[in-house]
Write a protein that holds these residues in place. Structure first.
Motif, PDB file in Angstrom:
ATOM      1  N   ASN A  82      -3.165   0.123   6.554  1.00 36.70           N
ATOM      2  CA  ASN A  82      -2.948   1.563   6.635  1.00 36.70           C
ATOM      3  C   ASN A  82      -1.574   1.866   7.220  1.00 36.70           C
ATOM      4  OD1 ASN A  82      -3.212   4.325   6.746  1.00 36.70           O
ATOM      5  ND2 ASN A  82      -5.220   4.302   7.691  1.00 36.70           N
ATOM      6  N   GLU A  83      -0.528   1.613   6.414  1.00 35.41           N
ATOM      7  CA  GLU A  83       0.829   1.941   6.808  1.00 35.41           C
ATOM      8  C   GLU A  83       1.619   2.323   5.562  1.00 35.41           C
ATOM      9  OE1 GLU A  83       2.198  -1.528   8.833  1.00 35.41           O
ATOM     10  OE2 GLU A  83       2.563  -2.663   7.008  1.00 35.41           O
ATOM     11  N   PHE A 133      -0.540  -0.948  -1.463  1.00 33.10           N
ATOM     12  CA  PHE A 133      -1.860  -0.604  -1.971  1.00 33.10           C
ATOM     13  C   PHE A 133      -2.580   0.376  -1.045  1.00 33.10           C
ATOM     14  CE2 PHE A 133      -1.145  -5.146  -3.210  1.00 33.10           C
ATOM     15  CZ  PHE A 133      -0.772  -4.858  -4.516  1.00 33.10           C
ATOM     16  N   THR A 134      -3.466   1.156  -1.635  1.00 33.59           N
ATOM     17  CA  THR A 134      -4.195   2.177  -0.886  1.00 33.59           C
ATOM     18  C   THR A 134      -5.054   1.539   0.200  1.00 33.59           C
ATOM     19  OG1 THR A 134      -4.267   3.555  -2.869  1.00 33.59           O
ATOM     20  CG2 THR A 134      -5.812   4.093  -1.089  1.00 33.59           C
ATOM     21  N   ALA A 135      -5.007   2.111   1.384  1.00 29.10           N
ATOM     22  CA  ALA A 135      -5.760   1.602   2.525  1.00 29.10           C
ATOM     23  C   ALA A 135      -7.109   2.297   2.635  1.00 29.10           C
ATOM     24  CB  ALA A 135      -4.968   1.829   3.808  1.00 29.10           C
ATOM     25  N   TYR A 136      -7.985   1.696   3.424  1.00 31.21           N
ATOM     26  CA  TYR A 136      -9.248   2.358   3.754  1.00 31.21           C
ATOM     27  C   TYR A 136      -8.997   3.451   4.782  1.00 31.21           C
ATOM     28  CZ  TYR A 136     -13.758   3.337   5.831  1.00 31.21           C
ATOM     29  OH  TYR A 136     -14.873   3.981   6.292  1.00 31.21           O
ATOM     30  N   ALA A 187      -1.646   5.575  14.174  1.00 25.61           N
ATOM     31  CA  ALA A 187      -1.306   5.885  12.778  1.00 25.61           C
ATOM     32  C   ALA A 187      -2.054   5.002  11.799  1.00 25.61           C
ATOM     33  CB  ALA A 187       0.200   5.740  12.566  1.00 25.61           C
ATOM     34  N   THR A 188      -2.372   3.759  12.204  1.00 25.58           N
ATOM     35  CA  THR A 188      -3.038   2.819  11.298  1.00 25.58           C
ATOM     36  C   THR A 188      -4.559   2.861  11.395  1.00 25.58           C
ATOM     37  OG1 THR A 188      -2.884   1.044  12.925  1.00 25.58           O
ATOM     38  CG2 THR A 188      -1.066   1.263  11.377  1.00 25.58           C
TER      39      THR A 188
END
Length: 786
Positions: free
Chosen positions: A357-358, A363-366, A621-622
């Motif tokens: 998640n950054e 690729f799309t994060a959860y 943020a992540t």
């Protein structure tokens, strides 16, 4: 899969690509550069107009964004360094300049799943890359303590060779910052590179990267000056000598000081080897472009200086975010940088192939309630769909291809709810109210076979009531239909006939509304398949089913989530009908939900929350959870509260779906304290805390230690034993967690500024859903809290 960017290459003659190289220096004359070169700067980079970013505008301004396709090892052969004018650049086996463009993995100890044939094939064929970088962290849970990571590197090399990619074997120096630190020397880089070189002797595909990011911020570190470069050079030379002595002439890339931002220092004291290059790293939200050649605080200026001095540069890592990996993406600044790199034939590798998640992730994060993590294996079609890519990912894919960047319409969606590939009927049954009961359902070749339709032959548009009624009562498929406009499904029959289908999607808020009509497929719409069956695709719209329209337009998640699907199926000749790939499509605006946090307050430790504020605690943020942070009562006092539901399909990173809380008190130290203590309360939903574990982790962000120091031990909460725990008077499960400040992966001195305090409640194959409460976070001299 549908594409948002047309894969194409444009005419871009080699000599045009080298214009910047040739005009950057002169073959005659004195100067501060190499002998025979003048000290004039590399040509200036144009500046884009301010305003909303447009790829089309950039591509008109910058002549070097649309380029030829990247030549592969099968075409270019073994790489070497050649001179062009007074500058040096990467070239193929024949001496013709070549640019490598590709992607880097994230840390292989964290994201090993990216090493698979489908992913490497997608990079090579769909993205058009000619290089991949294998980031083998040595510290930070990498090779030094997890030697199995080396096998991932070997697998990655094999996949790269099989898919016609150059492959950078990266000895990832990051924390500690010096490549001569004890953790790296015990891991023995010389032995590692010797083993790879012996396994792949002088292999044309392989490039060796000896030290990712030497830096001063992770003690023991490397000074950001000439002495720092001298220490890196002294480290690298014996490894290079070993490689050359064993007959390996492969390109070797050597990191430079200050997180590989000082190619200028290497240019003033280069390694004596004809096939060595020097690393530059940059992030477009932090490291801005420059036309200056004298500014040693600017990364591009340092590259210009190195080029002018006649040493070759390789950008083995760059990102579209800030240097932290977050914020942005800064695409206009990326275009400026890439135009500069392409114009000067500087090879580049983007960071990174991850669903973390950054912003810099491809690729799309959860993120709970918003997105699922994209699989790092794209599947047997060897392509990631555009919606599986982040904005950064789709942008970089286009720039690797050298094709126009036109953003994917992220409001469009297409989701297959039932594909029957698992060999079952996936929850479909004959509805109890069906007027036809003799129908049989089975899975046939990965499709739902409906047999015995002799009594279900009314194929008129209006009288679907006489036909068999199916329902998906037992299905686990519950997609959101928000914004859906159509439902499509493949229909297969043994012989062409008329087939009619009417549908009633159902949700918790929309149980029943009669279809307006059935939709028909005529015999001439069926196409014969290789197996002798006939196939056509039937499409129902929201106009055909009022219930479908109501569900698609419902703004509430419960109202728009499919709970059941009822189908009325008729076959004119009474023969078997097979259904497959039941898919919903439409347009969905993906706006962030409104989140109403309680007041942030002042960052405070101990954190008791009795003032009714969050006392500075916020989401990292992540974090995979970013819902409302509120103050609620727990065990008779106020506490910080949030909702969480861990996903059934787990992301590769156990922390990806975790609540990650941070408290930033820059001056906070541990002092004489030996422990950090906290109370965590759990209030699970019924049946949602019965399996797996929760793992509570603690880390600090001390600037003097490279902004990361992690507790060596976590607090494990086995959910299977939760029922045996004593509950508080208000029905909560209480976990009293303690972390020993003397057991961190980096020593925390009494006066070390701890920076951000990070608390992570990670998912270890759990089924937890419900509330969590945090209270009484404090430093203490003993576990009793004193």
């Amino acid at each position: 899969m549908p594409r948002s960017v047309t894969s194409r290459t444009l005419a871009f003659p080699l000599m045009a690509a080298l214009t910047g190289l040739l005009s950057a220096c002169s073959a005659q004359g004195p100067g501060t550069g190499p002998v025979g070169c003048t000290a004039q700067p590399v040509p200036a980079t144009p500046q884009a107009p301010a305003g909303t970013y447009s790829g089309e505008t950039s591509e008109k301004l910058y002549a070097n964004l649309l380029t030829t396709s990247a030549r592969k090892p099968s075409q270019a052969g073994a790489l070497k360094i050649v001179s062009v004018g007074c500058m040096k650049t990467l070239a193929d086996a024949k001496g013709t300049p070549i640019q490598l463009r590709g992607m880097s993995t994230h840390g292989l100890q964290w994201f090993p799943e990216i090493v698979n044939d489908n992913a490497f094939a997608a990079l090579s064929r769909d993205w058009g890359a000619n290089a991949v970088r294998l980031a083998m962290y040595v510290g930070e849970g990498g090779y030094a303590t997890n030697p199995e990571v080396k096998q991932k590197v070997i697998q990655g090399i094999d996949y790269a060779i099989a898919n016609d990619l150059y492959v950078i074997v990266d000895w990832h120096v990051h924390s500690p910052g010096s490549p001569t630190a004890e953790v790296y020397q015990k891991a023995n880089p010389t032995a590692f590179f010797k083993e790879i070189a012996q396994k792949y002797p002088n292999d044309r595909h392989i490039i060796y990267e000896l030290a990712n990011e030497p830096n001063p911020g992770n003690p023991p570190g490397v000074p950001n000056d000439a002495s720092g470069w001298a220490s890196i050079k002294a480290y690298a030379e014996p490894i290079i000598k070993m490689l050359r002595g064993s007959g390996n002439q492969n390109i070797v890339i050597v990191g430079t000081p200050n997180w590989s931002q000082r190619a200028d220092l290497a240019a003033d004291n280069p390694i004596s080897d004809p096939n060595v290059m020097y690393t530059t790293h940059f992030y477009t939200g932090t490291h801005l472009a420059s036309n200056d050649v004298t500014d040693r605080g600017n990364v591009m200026s340092n590259v210009r200086y190195a080029l002018q001095k006649g040493v070759p540069v390789f950008v083995t890592e760059w990102g579209t975010s800030e240097a932290s990996g977050n914020n942005g993406p800064f695409l206009q600044e990326a275009d400026t940088w890439l135009d500069f790199l392409n114009r000067n034939n500087i090879s580049w590798i983007n960071w990174s192939l991850t669903n973390k998640n950054e912003t810099s992730a491809a690729f799309t994060a959860y993120e709970l309630g918003r997105s699922q993590a994209t699989s790092l294996d794209p599947g047997t079609d060897q392509e990631w769909a555009p919606q599986e890519l982040t904005v950064s990912g789709e942008y970089v894919r286009a720039r690797i291809q050298g094709s126009a960047y036109r953003p994917f319409d992220r409001t469009a969606f297409r989701e297959t709810a039932w594909n029957f590939d698992d060999g079952t009927t996936q929850g479909f049954v004959v509805n109890g109210d069906s007027p036809v009961k003799t129908v049989t359902l089975s899975n046939s070749g990965g499709a739902l076979r409906i047999g015995g339709l002799g009594g279900s032959t009314d194929v008129s548009a209006g009288n679907y009531w006489a036909n068999v009624r199916l329902s998906a009562d037992g299905s686990s498929q519950h997609p959101s239909l928000a914004g859906a406009k159509a439902m499509g499904l493949d229909v297969l029959v043994p012989a062409p006939t008329t087939v009619s289908i009417a549908a009633i999607p159902q949700s918790a808020a929309h149980g029943w509304a009669n279809p307006k009509n059935a939709v028909q497929l005529k015999p001439d719409q069926f196409v014969r398949q290789a197996d002798g069956m006939y196939k056509a695709t039937l499409t129902l719209s929201t106009a055909d089913s009022p219930n479908f329209a109501d569900i698609a337009a419902d703004a509430d998640a419960k109202g728009s989530t499919l709970t059941n699907l009822i189908l009325f199926v008729g076959s004119q000749n009474g023969g078997d009908v097979l259904l497959d790939n039941i898919t919903f499509s439409g347009n969905r605006t993906t706006t962030a939900p409104t989140v109403n946090h309680d007041p942030l307050g002042t960052a405070t430790l101990p954190s008791t929350f009795e003032d009714g504020t969050r006392q500075g605690w916020n989401w990292d943020a992540t974090s995979g959870v970013k819902g409302a942070l509120t103050i609620a009562n727990a065990n008779g006092s106020k506490a910080l509260s949030w909702d969480v539901m861990y996903p059934d399909v787990k992301p590769a990173d156990a922390w990806a779906s975790a609540p990650r809380l941070v408290l930033d008190i820059p001056t906070q130290t541990r002092g004489t304290n030996n422990f950090l203590l906290l109370d965590l309360y759990l209030k699970p939903e019924a049946g949602r805390a019965t399996q797996g574990n929760l793992s509570v982790n603690l880390a600090f962000g001390p600037p003097s230690l490279g902004y990361w120091a992690q507790a060596q031990q976590s607090v494990n909460i086995p959910l299977g034993d939760l029922s045996g725990m004593t509950k508080t008077s208000d029905g909560l499960y209480r976990v009293q967690a303690s972390f020993d400040l003397n057991k961190f992966d980096k020593p925390l001195a009494a006066d070390t500024a701890l920076g951000k305090i990070n608390l992570i409640v990670a998912d270890v194959n759990s089924n937890y859903a419900g509330k969590m409460y945090l209270d009484n976070v404090r430093l203490a001299s003993s576990t009793s809290g004193n």
